[in-house]
Design a protein around this motif. Structure first.
Motif, mmCIF file in Angstrom:
data_model
loop_
_atom_site.group_PDB
_atom_site.id
_atom_site.type_symbol
_atom_site.label_atom_id
_atom_site.label_comp_id
_atom_site.label_asym_id
_atom_site.label_seq_id
_atom_site.Cartn_x
_atom_site.Cartn_y
_atom_site.Cartn_z
ATOM 1 N N ALA A 25 -0.755 5.200 4.601
ATOM 2 C CA ALA A 25 -1.632 4.403 3.743
ATOM 3 C C ALA A 25 -2.787 3.817 4.542
ATOM 4 N N LYS A 26 -2.494 3.334 5.736
ATOM 5 C CA LYS A 26 -3.528 2.746 6.584
ATOM 6 C C LYS A 26 -4.621 3.768 6.904
ATOM 7 N N SER A 27 -4.217 4.983 7.251
ATOM 8 C CA SER A 27 -5.199 6.004 7.602
ATOM 9 C C SER A 27 -6.101 6.328 6.406
ATOM 10 N N ALA A 28 -5.506 6.383 5.205
ATOM 11 C CA ALA A 28 -6.304 6.676 4.014
ATOM 12 C C ALA A 28 -7.251 5.525 3.683
ATOM 13 N N ILE A 29 -6.741 4.295 3.725
ATOM 14 C CA ILE A 29 -7.553 3.126 3.380
ATOM 15 C C ILE A 29 -8.725 2.983 4.343
ATOM 16 N N GLU A 30 -8.465 3.129 5.625
ATOM 17 C CA GLU A 30 -9.552 3.034 6.591
ATOM 18 C C GLU A 30 -10.516 4.200 6.443
ATOM 19 N N GLY A 31 -10.015 5.340 5.956
ATOM 20 C CA GLY A 31 -10.872 6.497 5.735
ATOM 21 C C GLY A 31 -11.892 6.288 4.634
ATOM 22 N N PHE A 32 -11.554 5.469 3.621
ATOM 23 C CA PHE A 32 -12.569 5.181 2.597
ATOM 24 C C PHE A 32 -13.142 3.764 2.767
ATOM 25 N N ASN A 33 -13.093 3.282 4.030
ATOM 26 C CA ASN A 33 -13.722 2.015 4.422
ATOM 27 C C ASN A 33 -13.128 0.803 3.705
ATOM 28 N N GLY A 34 -11.832 0.878 3.439
ATOM 29 C CA GLY A 34 -11.138 -0.272 2.885
ATOM 30 C C GLY A 34 -10.517 -1.117 3.976
ATOM 31 N N THR A 35 -9.929 -2.229 3.569
ATOM 32 C CA THR A 35 -9.232 -3.129 4.487
ATOM 33 C C THR A 35 -7.736 -3.027 4.228
ATOM 34 N N TYR A 36 -7.012 -2.645 5.257
ATOM 35 C CA TYR A 36 -5.567 -2.465 5.156
ATOM 36 C C TYR A 36 -4.848 -3.679 5.735
ATOM 37 N N THR A 37 -3.858 -4.185 4.991
ATOM 38 C CA THR A 37 -2.968 -5.221 5.497
ATOM 39 C C THR A 37 -1.549 -4.860 5.094
ATOM 40 N N GLU A 38 -0.625 -4.929 6.036
ATOM 41 C CA GLU A 38 0.787 -4.763 5.720
ATOM 42 C C GLU A 38 1.427 -6.137 5.634
ATOM 43 N N ALA A 39 2.254 -6.356 4.618
ATOM 44 C CA ALA A 39 2.884 -7.664 4.425
ATOM 45 C C ALA A 39 4.310 -7.468 3.963
ATOM 46 N N GLY A 40 5.194 -8.295 4.460
ATOM 47 C CA GLY A 40 6.572 -8.192 4.011
ATOM 48 C C GLY A 40 7.518 -8.947 4.912
ATOM 49 N N SER A 41 8.777 -8.797 4.594
ATOM 50 C CA SER A 41 9.854 -9.488 5.293
ATOM 51 C C SER A 41 10.736 -8.464 5.994
ATOM 52 N N ASN A 42 11.504 -8.925 6.964
ATOM 53 C CA ASN A 42 12.507 -8.059 7.574
ATOM 54 C C ASN A 42 13.724 -7.877 6.674
ATOM 55 N N GLU A 43 13.773 -8.637 5.604
ATOM 56 C CA GLU A 43 14.912 -8.626 4.683
ATOM 57 C C GLU A 43 14.524 -7.890 3.408
ATOM 58 N N ALA A 44 15.344 -6.929 2.992
ATOM 59 C CA ALA A 44 15.063 -6.163 1.776
ATOM 60 C C ALA A 44 15.824 -6.745 0.587
ATOM 61 N N SER A 45 15.626 -8.028 0.314
ATOM 62 C CA SER A 45 16.318 -8.672 -0.803
ATOM 63 C C SER A 45 15.467 -8.573 -2.067
ATOM 64 N N PRO A 46 16.051 -8.783 -3.255
ATOM 65 C CA PRO A 46 15.295 -8.624 -4.494
ATOM 66 C C PRO A 46 14.043 -9.484 -4.585
ATOM 67 N N THR A 47 14.069 -10.700 -4.030
ATOM 68 C CA THR A 47 12.930 -11.615 -4.184
ATOM 69 C C THR A 47 12.106 -11.789 -2.918
ATOM 70 N N SER A 48 12.427 -11.052 -1.860
ATOM 71 C CA SER A 48 11.731 -11.270 -0.588
ATOM 72 C C SER A 48 10.249 -10.914 -0.643
ATOM 73 N N GLN A 49 9.845 -10.081 -1.613
ATOM 74 C CA GLN A 49 8.443 -9.671 -1.698
ATOM 75 C C GLN A 49 7.573 -10.647 -2.499
ATOM 76 N N SER A 50 8.201 -11.533 -3.253
ATOM 77 C CA SER A 50 7.446 -12.416 -4.158
ATOM 78 C C SER A 50 6.383 -13.266 -3.453
ATOM 79 N N PRO A 51 6.699 -13.970 -2.360
ATOM 80 C CA PRO A 51 5.659 -14.806 -1.744
ATOM 81 C C PRO A 51 4.490 -13.999 -1.199
ATOM 82 N N PHE A 52 4.732 -12.769 -0.784
ATOM 83 C CA PHE A 52 3.651 -11.935 -0.253
ATOM 84 C C PHE A 52 2.724 -11.464 -1.377
ATOM 85 N N ILE A 53 3.290 -11.241 -2.554
ATOM 86 C CA ILE A 53 2.460 -10.888 -3.716
ATOM 87 C C ILE A 53 1.552 -12.053 -4.074
#
Length: 348
Positions: A68-96
């Protein structure tokens, strides 16, 4: 679309956990590369795209996020990865929520649970953020990038089981899966079970256990299911952590290597040594980097208004031409089988 054997290694190199943690820290701090206030200048396409894997530190998602990073940078976008080390049902909510506050143009997410993040994703869409899911779907997004159809994944793994065991002798197998709430994993498990009943009723699924996308949990799940079923003949592990740890356990228990047949979905980088050592013979997957690339190109097409996610929408990417299917699903391609003859050809 067939599996693409790539030689452009830079696009598929695994980014380190330290880089992933630094990227997520940037998001939590409310920083983006688009400027102090986030977003983009008025009138410009907002290619500020936040990618959220199920968890950080998982090599599968490191490879897809690198794509994803390679594609985003290829069309001059800004890539950011965000997340937790824990794959729990609600762990993604604060990052959204942080992505919304920072003015993201799109969120690309592999969901840990189909429902738990829906309220947050609906907030994002209400704020004009495009939402693309990949690998594991939700019930609230604009489009879903499916690495392969449910039937395609299940049939590929069932074919390997039938090739090994045949359709005559009675066989007991177990399925070792990842998170018990993961949409894609549950769909694959259900389809594998149904196809075995229809095509090879001699192969009985005697148990389904879960490793929670955690190495130690998966290792113990494999050990536990083999102990619980002393007549077990084989294991299908349809996620990268489970198949790796199943191979790990078999390597640690050499007496079982001639007794327990194994296959699943995994990464060449993690399974190469096991395959070459003869711990097991074959596994399946797809081009993980291309999965992340297609998710990014789909996000761009949504931002540009080229597609809306409606069935029949078409768009062109450097990977090829794609059509949005029923329910906003876009399929990357069929399952590919890795073995000793080809596993060295792939770098993810």
């Amino acid at each position: 679309m067939t599996f693409i054997e790539r030689t452009r290694g830079r696009k598929h190199r695994v980014i380190t956990a330290a880089v992933a943690l630094a990227a997520s820290a940037l998001v939590l701090a409310g920083c983006t590369a688009t400027g102090p206030g986030g977003g983009t200048p008025s009138g410009a396409a907002n290619y500020n795209i936040v990618v959220m894997p199920k968890s950080l530190g998982n090599k599968y998602f490191a490879a897809s996020d690198a794509g994803a990073k390679s594609a985003i940078e290829g069309f001059n976008g800004t890539y950011t990865e965000a997340g937790s080390n824990e794959a729990s049902p609600t762990s993604q909510s604060p990052f959204i929520q942080t992505a919304i506050q920072n003015g993201a143009g799109a969120i690309i997410l592999a969901a840990n649970d189909p429902e738990a993040v829906c309220a947050d994703l609906k907030d994002a869409m209400a704020a004009g953020v495009k939402v693309v899911t990949f690998d594991s779907d939700t019930n609230c997004r604009d489009a879903f990038i499916n690495q392969a159809t449910v039937d395609g994944v299940a049939q590929g793994l069932v074919d390997l089981a039938v090739k090994n065991f045949g359709t005559s002798n009675a066989v007991q197998i177990a399925i070792v899966s990842g998170g018990p709430n993961a949409t894609n994993l549950n769909a694959w498990v259900d389809s594998i079970k149904a196809k075995l009943v229809a095509q090879a009723p001699n192969i009985q699924v005697v148990d389904v256990v879960y490793g929670n996308d955690v190495d130690a949990d998966a290792y113990n799940a494999v050990k536990g299911v083999i102990t619980a079923h002393p007549e077990l003949d084989g294991i299908i592990a349809p996620d990268s952590v489970s198949v790796k740890e199943a191979a790990h356990y078999l390597q640690d228990t050499p007496a079982l290597q001639d007794t327990i047949w194994l296959t699943g979905l995994g990464l060449p980088s993690e399974l190469r040594d096991y395959i070459k050592a003869g711990v097991f013979d074959q596994f399946g997957l797809w081009d993980v980097g291309a999965l992340g690339q297609l998710a990014a190109y789909t996000a761009k097409a949504l931002i540009d208004g080229e597609i809306t996610g409606a069935e029949g929408d078409t768009f062109t990417t450097p990977l090829g031409d794609y059509t949005v299917g029923k329910g906003g699903e876009i399929v990357l391609g069929p399952l590919f089988v890795f073995d000793k003859s080809n596993v060295d050809n792939f770098d993810f």
